[in-house]
Design an enzyme around this catalytic site. Structure first.
Site, PDB file in Angstrom:
ATOM      1  N   CYS A 185       6.213 -40.415  31.441  1.00 47.22           N
ATOM      2  CA  CYS A 185       5.832 -41.669  32.095  1.00 47.22           C
ATOM      3  C   CYS A 185       6.303 -41.728  33.544  1.00 47.22           C
ATOM      4  O   CYS A 185       5.621 -42.270  34.404  1.00 47.22           O
ATOM      5  CB  CYS A 185       6.397 -42.838  31.313  1.00 47.22           C
ATOM      6  SG  CYS A 185       8.158 -42.687  31.041  1.00 47.22           S
TER       7      CYS A 185
ATOM      8  N   GLU B  84       8.368 -51.008  28.602  1.00 43.79           N
ATOM      9  CA  GLU B  84       8.495 -49.767  29.399  1.00 43.79           C
ATOM     10  C   GLU B  84       7.114 -49.140  29.398  1.00 43.79           C
ATOM     11  O   GLU B  84       6.663 -48.650  28.366  1.00 43.79           O
ATOM     12  CB  GLU B  84       9.494 -48.804  28.743  1.00 43.79           C
ATOM     13  CG  GLU B  84      10.893 -49.354  28.578  1.00 43.79           C
ATOM     14  CD  GLU B  84      11.673 -49.376  29.873  1.00 43.79           C
ATOM     15  OE1 GLU B  84      11.197 -48.787  30.873  1.00 43.79           O
ATOM     16  OE2 GLU B  84      12.735 -49.997  29.912  1.00 43.79           O
TER      17      GLU B  84
HETATM   18  P1  NAD Z   1       0.093 -46.610  23.488  1.00 39.30           P
HETATM   19  O1  NAD Z   1       0.291 -47.819  24.336  1.00 39.30           O
HETATM   20  O2  NAD Z   1      -1.267 -46.262  23.057  1.00 39.30           O
HETATM   21  O3  NAD Z   1       0.947 -46.760  22.152  1.00 39.30           O
HETATM   22  C1  NAD Z   1       2.342 -47.006  22.166  1.00 39.30           C
HETATM   23  C2  NAD Z   1       2.754 -47.594  20.831  1.00 39.30           C
HETATM   24  O4  NAD Z   1       2.128 -48.869  20.662  1.00 39.30           O
HETATM   25  C3  NAD Z   1       2.339 -46.764  19.619  1.00 39.30           C
HETATM   26  O5  NAD Z   1       3.360 -46.818  18.657  1.00 39.30           O
HETATM   27  C4  NAD Z   1       1.094 -47.489  19.122  1.00 39.30           C
HETATM   28  O6  NAD Z   1       0.845 -47.265  17.765  1.00 39.30           O
HETATM   29  C5  NAD Z   1       1.477 -48.921  19.398  1.00 39.30           C
HETATM   30  N1  NAD Z   1       0.355 -49.859  19.523  1.00 39.30           N
HETATM   31  C6  NAD Z   1      -0.935 -49.599  19.830  1.00 39.30           C
HETATM   32  N2  NAD Z   1      -1.647 -50.748  19.857  1.00 39.30           N
HETATM   33  C7  NAD Z   1      -0.789 -51.745  19.578  1.00 39.30           C
HETATM   34  C8  NAD Z   1      -0.917 -53.161  19.487  1.00 39.30           C
HETATM   35  N3  NAD Z   1      -2.095 -53.794  19.672  1.00 39.30           N
HETATM   36  N4  NAD Z   1       0.177 -53.893  19.172  1.00 39.30           N
HETATM   37  C9  NAD Z   1       1.380 -53.291  18.989  1.00 39.30           C
HETATM   38  N5  NAD Z   1       1.566 -51.958  19.067  1.00 39.30           N
HETATM   39  C10 NAD Z   1       0.487 -51.202  19.361  1.00 39.30           C
HETATM   40  O7  NAD Z   1       0.814 -45.433  24.276  1.00 39.30           O
HETATM   41  P2  NAD Z   1       0.869 -43.899  23.875  1.00 39.30           P
HETATM   42  O8  NAD Z   1      -0.476 -43.330  24.112  1.00 39.30           O
HETATM   43  O9  NAD Z   1       1.495 -43.753  22.533  1.00 39.30           O
HETATM   44  O10 NAD Z   1       1.928 -43.340  24.960  1.00 39.30           O
HETATM   45  C11 NAD Z   1       1.580 -43.021  26.248  1.00 39.30           C
HETATM   46  C12 NAD Z   1       1.905 -44.151  27.181  1.00 39.30           C
HETATM   47  O11 NAD Z   1       3.289 -44.489  27.072  1.00 39.30           O
HETATM   48  C13 NAD Z   1       1.711 -43.789  28.639  1.00 39.30           C
HETATM   49  O12 NAD Z   1       1.056 -44.839  29.297  1.00 39.30           O
HETATM   50  C14 NAD Z   1       3.131 -43.626  29.160  1.00 39.30           C
HETATM   51  O13 NAD Z   1       3.275 -43.845  30.540  1.00 39.30           O
HETATM   52  C15 NAD Z   1       3.873 -44.619  28.365  1.00 39.30           C
HETATM   53  N6  NAD Z   1       5.311 -44.297  28.308  1.00 39.30           N
HETATM   54  C16 NAD Z   1       6.180 -45.066  29.028  1.00 39.30           C
HETATM   55  C17 NAD Z   1       7.529 -44.776  29.037  1.00 39.30           C
HETATM   56  C18 NAD Z   1       8.491 -45.623  29.806  1.00 39.30           C
HETATM   57  O14 NAD Z   1       9.684 -45.582  29.504  1.00 39.30           O
HETATM   58  N7  NAD Z   1       8.056 -46.413  30.768  1.00 39.30           N
HETATM   59  C19 NAD Z   1       8.012 -43.701  28.282  1.00 39.30           C
HETATM   60  C20 NAD Z   1       7.115 -42.942  27.544  1.00 39.30           C
HETATM   61  C21 NAD Z   1       5.757 -43.253  27.568  1.00 39.30           C
END
Ligand code: NAD
Length: 490
Positions: free
Chosen positions: A290, A257
């Site tokens: 998002c 997502e």
């Molecule tokens: P992010 O991608 O930086 O991090 C998301 C999660 O992934 C965190 O728990 C982070 O610690 C983890 N992570 C980071 N690097 C990783 C790796 N290499 N391997 C595995 N896990 C890793 O996102 P964010 O800044 O926390 O959140 C914002 C983003 O989330 C925005 O792009 C937003 O659109 C998206 N989002 C999407 C939805 C949806 O349902 N489509 C909902 C909420 C947020």
């Protein structure tokens, strides 16, 4: 401002610190100061959580005793709901949610969604009898749905309880066991779910939570570990791509997502055109959503009217945001210093690319005690075109970009001219607006304000907004495998 309890790890049914005793600061976005501490898990802690989830899946009847499991999850949802006030406080202090936003999207949306998932479970067909087919002799055919196994749930910070619940409750209902890894910025919203799991009597090991200051370490371990069967990830498209690559070696089931750059389309026959345009302001939870429609598409024929309405709307909102104790306030700070830096860069890019109608500044004057908070003004850029960076890239802040269109075909073209395809909103005479909605390549469309994101509706993205669906019946069966059994009958 109050402090929050420390976020501990939840492994094998117990709350405990990291193996090496390390903690990191849990920062309050309103002040920029710590509101508590979070356990900083080691690789051994992550390993222990995975081992527990594996053991609970392989060596208990969690996946197969449907009645006992559903009773346990139902009790768990009751306990979560009974702790609404505590969860609200965490959403405010840890996720920086204003009270008006905390109640809606953050907490009530999550708790109502959990209850919706319980009802959706009743619609999941566990065994389907396809009857007898003669292929030279008779075979009775049965299709079964079975839990996939150990789930690694990796979640973001913007609406942490909502996303945690959408994964954890659905996966547990499906019969999976779970290791949840919340974002480093919202650790307590993850581990509080462990504490409440203990209170509800959820069996040890079926659900585990690990927090870590390092954003990637624990998530990468989950993604690469052969003991984990499925990764359900919500976060940025960039990290989603890394997860898919890292999961390839073990052919992990990967559900993503991801980000969005959704369109808010106002057709020229929308009822109460100026009011509708005013409703497009990107302010709720400081735009950190998002599926938020952050590109406003308005007809060229009514463009000046739309800009005038927005000018009024932003002027009227100027003193309505950033208020910690105000129950009606829906916009607080951004989550972190890092996010403030990212959004600030886009403000500067926007000033070069388009015309600034409102906002555009970082604010350090939001009152005594809030000087260190991560505040940015509600911002609107007009006279934009869809090839600008502010129109193509996800900003994830309170920034609206306004683009004019010629006719319905042009509006659909612009809306679809994006690598993303998550949400969208269309306003106009109903039949016409529905036709436009049908042509938008995105997973959740609202027509004339209809609600397209609730716990009993599937949610997910087209294109680079992700793959798979969360919530609804689809969001539960995502955590299940399908097995066909043929039984010779003659
Ligand atoms: P992010 O991608 O930086 O991090 C998301 C999660 O992934 C965190 O728990 C982070 O610690 C983890 N992570 C980071 N690097 C990783 C790796 N290499 N391997 C595995 N896990 C890793 O996102 P964010 O800044 O926390 O959140 C914002 C983003 O989330 C925005 O792009 C937003 O659109 C998206 N989002 C999407 C939805 C949806 O349902 N489509 C909902 C909420 C947020």
């Amino acid at each position: 401002m109050d402090k929050l309890q420390d976020a501990l790890l939840y492994i094998n049914g117990e709350m405990r610190p990291a193996g090496n005793g390390a903690f990191y600061d849990n920062i309050n976005p309103w002040t920029g100061k710590p509101c508590g501490q979070a356990a900083d898990a080691t690789a051994d802690d992550v390993d222990a959580a995975i081992a527990c989830a594996r053991d609970a899946f392989d060596n208990t009847d969690w996946a197969t005793n449907h009645d006992a499991r559903v009773a346990a999850v139902t009790k768990y949802v009751e306990v979560l709901c009974a702790n609404r006030d505590k969860l609200m406080q965490i959403a405010r202090l840890e996720a920086g949610s204003a009270i008006g936003a905390a109640a809606r999207a953050q907490i009530d949306g999550a708790l109502n969604g959990a209850k919706d998932l319980l009802k959706c479970w009743e619609k999941v067909e566990l065994v389907e009898d396809l009857g007898i087919k003669n292929e030279g002799y008779d075979t009775k055919r049965i299709v079964r749905r079975e839990a996939t196994g150990v789930v690694g749930a990796i979640t973001p910070w913007n609406v942490p309880l909502y996303v945690n619940v959408g994964k954890v409750i659905a996966a547990l209902l499906a019969g999976c066991t779970v290791v949840l890894k919340p974002a480093p910025d919202t650790p307590l919203m993850g581990t509080i779910m462990g504490e409440l799991a203990i209170e509800s009597g959820l069996p040890a090991g079926v659900f585990n939570v690990i927090t870590s200051a390092d954003p990637a370490m624990a998530g990468e371990m989950l993604t690469k570990d052969p003991r984990v069967d499925l990764i359900s990830f919500t976060g940025s498209t960039a990290v989603g791509k890394i997860i898919m690559k890292n999961g390839a070696d073990t052919l992990k089931r990967v559900f993503l997502e991801l980000g969005g750059k959704s369109a808010f389309i106002v057709l020229d026959d929308a009822e109460n055109f100026p009011m509708t345009v005013m409703g497009s302001m990107v302010v709720f939870h400081a735009g950190q959503g998002c599926a938020y429609p952050t590109r406003l598409l308005v007809p060229k024929s009514r463009y000046e009217e739309a800009v005038g309405a927005l000018q009024m709307a932003y002027a009227g909102f100027a003193d309505k945001w950033g208020k910690f104790d105000e129950p009606t306030c829906i916009m607080g700070p951004l989550i972190s210093k890092k996010q403030l830096g990212r959004v600030s860069e886009y403000l500067e890019i926007g000033k070069q690319e388009a015309r600034l109608l409102a906002g555009g500044n970082v604010r350090t004057d939001m009152g005594e005690g809030f000087e260190g908070g991560f505040f940015v003004e509600p911002t609107c850029f007009v006279d934009a075109t869809n090839d600008m960076r502010i129109a193509r890239e996800e900003i994830f802040g309170p920034v609206l970009v306004v683009i004019p269109f010629e006719d319905d075909d042009d509006a659909v073209r612009i809306a679809n001219d994006s690598v993303y395809g998550l949400g969208g909103a269309i306003f106009g005479s109903t039949e016409r607006a529905v036709k436009v909605a049908e042509r938008i390549r995105a997973g959740a469309l609202s027509v004339n304000g209809g609600v397209s994101i609730t716990g009993d509706l599937p949610f997910g993205g087209y294109k680079q907004s992700g793959m798979g669906r969360e919530w609804g019946v689809e969001g539960i069966v995502e955590f299940m495998e399908i097995k066909a059994i043929g039984i010779r009958a003659s």
